[in-house]
Design an enzyme around this catalytic site. Structure first.
Site, PDB file in Angstrom:
ATOM      1  N   ARG A 114       0.875  -1.183   0.000  1.00 21.74           N
ATOM      2  CA  ARG A 114       0.000   0.000   0.000  1.00 21.74           C
ATOM      3  C   ARG A 114       0.903   1.220   0.000  1.00 21.74           C
ATOM      4  O   ARG A 114       1.739   1.391   0.893  1.00 21.74           O
ATOM      5  CB  ARG A 114      -0.909   0.003   1.235  1.00 21.74           C
ATOM      6  CG  ARG A 114      -1.620   1.338   1.448  1.00 21.74           C
ATOM      7  CD  ARG A 114      -2.696   1.255   2.494  1.00 21.74           C
ATOM      8  NE  ARG A 114      -3.829   0.512   1.997  1.00 21.74           N
ATOM      9  CZ  ARG A 114      -5.022   0.470   2.606  1.00 21.74           C
ATOM     10  NH1 ARG A 114      -5.225   1.139   3.726  1.00 21.74           N
ATOM     11  NH2 ARG A 114      -6.008  -0.227   2.090  1.00 21.74           N
ATOM     12  N   HIS A 141      -7.614   0.746  -6.162  1.00 19.52           N
ATOM     13  CA  HIS A 141      -7.778  -0.139  -4.998  1.00 19.52           C
ATOM     14  C   HIS A 141      -8.366  -1.462  -5.510  1.00 19.52           C
ATOM     15  O   HIS A 141      -9.493  -1.837  -5.186  1.00 19.52           O
ATOM     16  CB  HIS A 141      -8.694   0.517  -3.973  1.00 19.52           C
ATOM     17  CG  HIS A 141      -8.575  -0.057  -2.586  1.00 19.52           C
ATOM     18  ND1 HIS A 141      -7.714  -1.090  -2.270  1.00 19.52           N
ATOM     19  CD2 HIS A 141      -9.218   0.270  -1.420  1.00 19.52           C
ATOM     20  CE1 HIS A 141      -7.834  -1.381  -0.985  1.00 19.52           C
ATOM     21  NE2 HIS A 141      -8.732  -0.573  -0.446  1.00 19.52           N
ATOM     22  N   GLN A 144      -9.848  -4.264  -3.191  1.00 20.76           N
ATOM     23  CA  GLN A 144     -11.161  -3.886  -2.657  1.00 20.76           C
ATOM     24  C   GLN A 144     -12.255  -4.234  -3.659  1.00 20.76           C
ATOM     25  O   GLN A 144     -13.319  -4.757  -3.287  1.00 20.76           O
ATOM     26  CB  GLN A 144     -11.185  -2.386  -2.353  1.00 20.76           C
ATOM     27  CG  GLN A 144     -12.521  -1.898  -1.831  1.00 20.76           C
ATOM     28  CD  GLN A 144     -12.826  -2.407  -0.441  1.00 20.76           C
ATOM     29  OE1 GLN A 144     -12.019  -2.228   0.470  1.00 20.76           O
ATOM     30  NE2 GLN A 144     -13.964  -3.055  -0.259  1.00 20.76           N
ATOM     31  N   ASP A 236     -17.499   6.390  -0.982  1.00 17.95           N
ATOM     32  CA  ASP A 236     -16.208   6.333  -0.283  1.00 17.95           C
ATOM     33  C   ASP A 236     -15.971   7.694   0.370  1.00 17.95           C
ATOM     34  O   ASP A 236     -16.702   8.664   0.112  1.00 17.95           O
ATOM     35  CB  ASP A 236     -15.099   5.991  -1.297  1.00 17.95           C
ATOM     36  CG  ASP A 236     -13.711   5.888  -0.659  1.00 17.95           C
ATOM     37  OD1 ASP A 236     -13.619   5.529   0.528  1.00 17.95           O
ATOM     38  OD2 ASP A 236     -12.723   6.162  -1.366  1.00 17.95           O
ATOM     39  N   CYS A 275     -16.384   0.892   1.155  1.00 15.42           N
ATOM     40  CA  CYS A 275     -15.168   0.095   1.410  1.00 15.42           C
ATOM     41  C   CYS A 275     -14.711   0.192   2.854  1.00 15.42           C
ATOM     42  O   CYS A 275     -13.955  -0.667   3.316  1.00 15.42           O
ATOM     43  CB  CYS A 275     -14.056   0.514   0.457  1.00 15.42           C
ATOM     44  SG  CYS A 275     -13.457   2.198   0.699  1.00 15.42           S
ATOM     45  N   ARG A 303     -12.988  -9.163   1.718  1.00 17.76           N
ATOM     46  CA  ARG A 303     -11.581  -8.848   1.446  1.00 17.76           C
ATOM     47  C   ARG A 303     -10.722 -10.093   1.675  1.00 17.76           C
ATOM     48  O   ARG A 303      -9.801 -10.371   0.915  1.00 17.76           O
ATOM     49  CB  ARG A 303     -11.098  -7.713   2.373  1.00 17.76           C
ATOM     50  CG  ARG A 303     -11.767  -6.363   2.175  1.00 17.76           C
ATOM     51  CD  ARG A 303     -11.443  -5.756   0.844  1.00 17.76           C
ATOM     52  NE  ARG A 303     -10.004  -5.594   0.636  1.00 17.76           N
ATOM     53  CZ  ARG A 303      -9.264  -4.578   1.091  1.00 17.76           C
ATOM     54  NH1 ARG A 303      -9.829  -3.605   1.781  1.00 17.76           N
ATOM     55  NH2 ARG A 303      -7.969  -4.505   0.822  1.00 17.76           N
TER      56      ARG A 303
HETATM   57  N1  NVA Z   1     -10.222   6.440  -0.825  1.00 19.60           N
HETATM   58  C1  NVA Z   1      -9.833   5.985   0.498  1.00 19.60           C
HETATM   59  C2  NVA Z   1      -9.968   4.500   0.598  1.00 19.60           C
HETATM   60  C3  NVA Z   1      -9.653   3.933   1.957  1.00 19.60           C
HETATM   61  C4  NVA Z   1      -9.731   2.441   2.014  1.00 19.60           C
HETATM   62  C5  NVA Z   1      -8.399   6.402   0.762  1.00 19.60           C
HETATM   63  O1  NVA Z   1      -7.567   6.311  -0.135  1.00 19.60           O
HETATM   64  O2  NVA Z   1      -8.133   6.862   1.883  1.00 19.60           O
HETATM   65  N1   CP Z   2     -11.081  -0.660   2.797  1.00 20.92           N
HETATM   66  C1   CP Z   2      -9.805  -0.643   3.208  1.00 20.92           C
HETATM   67  O1   CP Z   2      -8.859  -0.758   2.418  1.00 20.92           O
HETATM   68  O2   CP Z   2      -9.654  -0.517   4.544  1.00 20.92           O
HETATM   69  P1   CP Z   2      -8.293  -0.297   5.329  1.00 20.92           P
HETATM   70  O3   CP Z   2      -7.785   1.077   4.981  1.00 20.92           O
HETATM   71  O4   CP Z   2      -8.662  -0.414   6.784  1.00 20.92           O
HETATM   72  O5   CP Z   2      -7.312  -1.349   4.895  1.00 20.92           O
END
Ligand code: NVA
Ligand code: CP
Length: 319
Positions: A114, A141, A144, A236, A275, A303
Site C-alpha cells: 500500500r 484499490h 477492494q 467512499d 469500502c 476482502r
Molecule cells: N479512498 C480511500 C480509501 C480507503 C480504504 C483512501 O484512499 O483513503
Molecule cells: N477498505 C480498506 O482498504 O480498509 P483499510 O484502509 O482499513 O485497509
C-alpha cells in the site's frame, strides 16, 4: 549452462502483477471470484502457500482491513506473512523501492504493498521477480473491488447489474469501481461533480473493456440520476489518505451524501456498499450504513476471501 546468482533471480516470463483492476482479463476476474466463493464456503481447505511460502505485506499508509485480511488470509493459505510498516524499515530512510523489491524477491513468494503514487508501485514491480499486489495506491484499490464484486455476486449475477458510485470518483475507489465493474459487464453510473469525475483516460479504458463485456459507464453531476433504479449504491470517503482535509471538498461533495432520501431512488432491493472506513454523517449516514440494505460488513469480510483467491491465482500463474 550455469546461471549466475543475478540470472537465477530474473523474473520468470510468466510473473504476474496485480497493480490495477485490468491487469486481469474478464475471464480471469471471473475465475478469481469463483475461487473466492469456494474459499469462503470451505475456508481452510485451500493451502497453496503451504511450505510455508512467505508474503511481504508493506504499508506506507494506515490500514485495518487490508492489513488484517492479508495477514489472516496468508495464514489460512498455509503461508507465512511478514507485515511491515515501511517507516520502520530502510524505506523510511529513503532506500529505493526498486532495491527493496530486488531484496524482498530473494525472500518471499509475493509482495503486497500500500503506497502513494502509481509510479512508486510501478517502480517496485519493474525489478520484482515475484508477483506484486496493489493494496491501495492513489490511483487504484483493485483488491477492494474484487471483494466488492464478490459481495454483489452474492446478491445477483454481475453481468448487467447497475452500480451507482457517488462522491469522489476521481481517486482510487472511483477509478477501480469503473474499471473492475466494466470487466464484469456491469453498468456503472458515476454521480460526481466536475473535478471529481474519472479522468478521460480511465473512461477511455472502460469504453474499450465495455466493447467486449457489454458493460457501460455513464457520468452525471446529478446524484438522483446516478442512483435512479440502481441495483448497487456505493460511496467512499470525501477526504482520502494523503489529501489535505479541506472545507472546499466538503462543500463541493455534500450533495452526494448517501442518505435515505437518495437511496429511495435506487431499486427496491438495492444494496449499499462502502469500502470503509466510513465517515458517518459525511459521505454516508448511519441509516444507510446500518440499515437493512447495507452489505458493508459482508464486503469487509470478503476482502479476506477475495485476496486469498487472488494470491493463490497469482502464485499459480507465476510458476
Ligand atoms: N479512498 C480511500 C480509501 C480507503 C480504504 C483512501 O484512499 O483513503
Ligand atoms: N477498505 C480498506 O482498504 O480498509 P483499510 O484502509 O482499513 O485497509
Amino acid at each position: 549452462m550455469t546461471l549466475n546468482a543475478a540470472q537465477q533471480h530474473q523474473a520468470l516470463p510468466g510473473v504476474r502483477h496485480f497493480l490495477k483492476d485490468d491487469d486481469i482479463t474478464p475471464a480471469q476476474q471471473a475465475e478469481i471470484l469463483d475461487l473466492a466463493a469456494k474459499m469462503k464456503a470451505d475456508r481452510h481447505a485451500h493451502r497453496p502457500l503451504a511450505g510455508p511460502k512467505s508474503v511481504a505485506v508493506v504499508f506506507e499508509k494506515p490500514s485495518t482491513r487490508t492489513r488484517l485480511s492479508f495477514d489472516v488470509g496468508i495464514a489460512e493459505l498455509g503461508g507465512h506473512s511478514v507485515v511491515i510498516d515501511a517507516q520502520s524499515t530502510q524505506l523510511g530512510r529513503g532506500e529505493s523501492v526498486a532495491d527493496t523489491a530486488r531484496v524482498l524477491s530473494r525472500y518471499v513468494s509475493a509482495i503486497v504493498i500500500r503506497t502513494f503514487g502509481d509510479d512508486r508501485i510501478a517502480e517496485l514491480a519493474e525489478p520484482a521477480t515475484v508477483p506484486v499486489v496493489n493494496a491501495l495506491t492513489d490511483g487504484w484499490h483493485p483488491c477492494q473491488l474484487l471483494a466488492d464484486l464478490q459481495t454483489i455476486a452474492e446478491h445477483r449475477p454481475l453481468k448487467g447489474t447497475s452500480i451507482a458510485y457517488l462522491g469522489d470518483a476521481a481517486f482510487n475507489m472511483g477509478n477501480s469501481t469503473v474499471i473492475a465493474s466494466s470487466l464484469a459487464g456491469m453498468h456503472v453510473r458515476v454521480g460526481a461533480p466536475e473535478g471529481y469525475q474519472p479522468a478521460a483516460e480511465v473512461l477511455e479504458r472502460a469504453a474499450r473493456i465495455n466493447a467486449a463485456t457489454g458493460g457501460s459507464v455513464t457520468v452525471t453531476a446529478d446524484p438522483v440520476e446516478a442512483v435512479a433504479g440502481a441495483d448497487v449504491v456505493s460511496t467512499d470517503a470525501w477526504v482520502s489518505m494523503g489529501m489535505a482535509d479541506s472545507a472546499k471538498r466538503f462543500g463541493e461533495l455534500h450533495a452526494y451524501q448517501l442518505n435515505a432520501g437518495l437511496l429511495a431512488h435506487a431499486a427496491d432491493d438495492a444494496i449499499v456498499l462502502h469500502c470503509l472506513p466510513a465517515h458517518r454523517g459525511e459521505e454516508i449516514t448511519d441509516e444507510c450504513l446500518d440499515g437493512p440494505q447495507s452489505r458493508v460488513f459482508d464486503q469487509a469480510e470478503n476482502r479476506l476471501h477475495a485476496q486469498k483467491a487472488l494470491l493463490a491465482w497469482l502464485v499459480k500463474e507465476s510458476q
